[in-house]
Design a protein around this motif. Sequence first.
Motif, PDB file in Angstrom:
ATOM      1  N   GLU A   6      14.616 -13.043   9.215  1.00 58.60           N
ATOM      2  CA  GLU A   6      14.519 -12.216   8.024  1.00 58.60           C
ATOM      3  C   GLU A   6      13.387 -11.211   8.156  1.00 58.60           C
ATOM      4  O   GLU A   6      12.379 -11.468   8.830  1.00 58.60           O
ATOM      5  CB  GLU A   6      14.268 -13.071   6.776  1.00 58.60           C
ATOM      6  CG  GLU A   6      15.325 -14.121   6.493  1.00 58.60           C
ATOM      7  CD  GLU A   6      14.972 -15.479   7.055  1.00 58.60           C
ATOM      8  OE1 GLU A   6      15.452 -16.488   6.502  1.00 58.60           O
ATOM      9  OE2 GLU A   6      14.210 -15.547   8.048  1.00 58.60           O
ATOM     10  N   SER A   7      13.542 -10.100   7.475  1.00 59.08           N
ATOM     11  CA  SER A   7      12.488  -9.110   7.370  1.00 59.08           C
ATOM     12  C   SER A   7      12.674  -8.336   6.075  1.00 59.08           C
ATOM     13  O   SER A   7      13.717  -8.434   5.429  1.00 59.08           O
ATOM     14  CB  SER A   7      12.475  -8.161   8.570  1.00 59.08           C
ATOM     15  OG  SER A   7      13.684  -7.431   8.657  1.00 59.08           O
ATOM     16  N   GLY A   8      11.681  -7.575   5.708  1.00 59.13           N
ATOM     17  CA  GLY A   8      11.783  -6.708   4.548  1.00 59.13           C
ATOM     18  C   GLY A   8      11.085  -7.210   3.309  1.00 59.13           C
ATOM     19  O   GLY A   8      11.045  -6.500   2.294  1.00 59.13           O
ATOM     20  N   GLY A   9      10.543  -8.411   3.348  1.00 58.85           N
ATOM     21  CA  GLY A   9       9.804  -8.903   2.208  1.00 58.85           C
ATOM     22  C   GLY A   9       8.489  -8.169   2.042  1.00 58.85           C
ATOM     23  O   GLY A   9       8.076  -7.372   2.884  1.00 58.85           O
ATOM     24  N   GLY A  10       7.833  -8.442   0.944  1.00 62.53           N
ATOM     25  CA  GLY A  10       6.567  -7.802   0.661  1.00 62.53           C
ATOM     26  C   GLY A  10       6.185  -7.984  -0.779  1.00 62.53           C
ATOM     27  O   GLY A  10       6.762  -8.800  -1.501  1.00 62.53           O
ATOM     28  N   SER A  11       5.207  -7.215  -1.194  1.00 58.53           N
ATOM     29  CA  SER A  11       4.699  -7.257  -2.560  1.00 58.53           C
ATOM     30  C   SER A  11       5.052  -5.972  -3.281  1.00 58.53           C
ATOM     31  O   SER A  11       4.824  -4.878  -2.756  1.00 58.53           O
ATOM     32  CB  SER A  11       3.180  -7.445  -2.562  1.00 58.53           C
ATOM     33  OG  SER A  11       2.817  -8.672  -1.962  1.00 58.53           O
ATOM     34  N   VAL A  12       5.617  -6.111  -4.464  1.00 59.26           N
ATOM     35  CA  VAL A  12       6.003  -4.957  -5.262  1.00 59.26           C
ATOM     36  C   VAL A  12       5.658  -5.203  -6.717  1.00 59.26           C
ATOM     37  O   VAL A  12       5.476  -6.338  -7.151  1.00 59.26           O
ATOM     38  CB  VAL A  12       7.508  -4.634  -5.147  1.00 59.26           C
ATOM     39  CG1 VAL A  12       7.879  -4.263  -3.721  1.00 59.26           C
ATOM     40  CG2 VAL A  12       8.350  -5.812  -5.626  1.00 59.26           C
TER      41      VAL A  12
END
Length: 130
Positions: A6-12
């Motif tokens: 998986e990739s693309g996670g983060g803080s928003v």
Amino acid sequence: EVQLVESGGGSVQAGGSLRLSCAASGISSEDFAIGWFRQAPGKRREGVSCVGSDFDGRTYYEDSVKGRFTISRDNAENRIFLEMNNLKPEDTAVYYCAADRSSIGLLNTCQGGSYDLEYWGQGTQVTVSS
């Protein structure tokens, strides 16, 4: 040999958007049902959105994400995606992609069943602040 990454996670901020990706290797994604799951602290894993194999084609969205999230696949790239819009703090969780030859099994697990899915990714963190 089989890997889901998986990739693309983060803080928003709340109301923002993220697009999660899951790269599959060792399998052909068109032959597998695929799905996105999440686990928040202190809560059980839940299915977010799942879709059957290309032959099956059934799609499921957890009630709280309907109208906000969209699952898709790119079989040529052997990737699956989760487009997440209008994110809310309660969406904060580790998100996992999964795949299984059984559309029935995966879709059941996506809706709270306990079928042990064949393949899981390592997870990506999504944090939504208010």
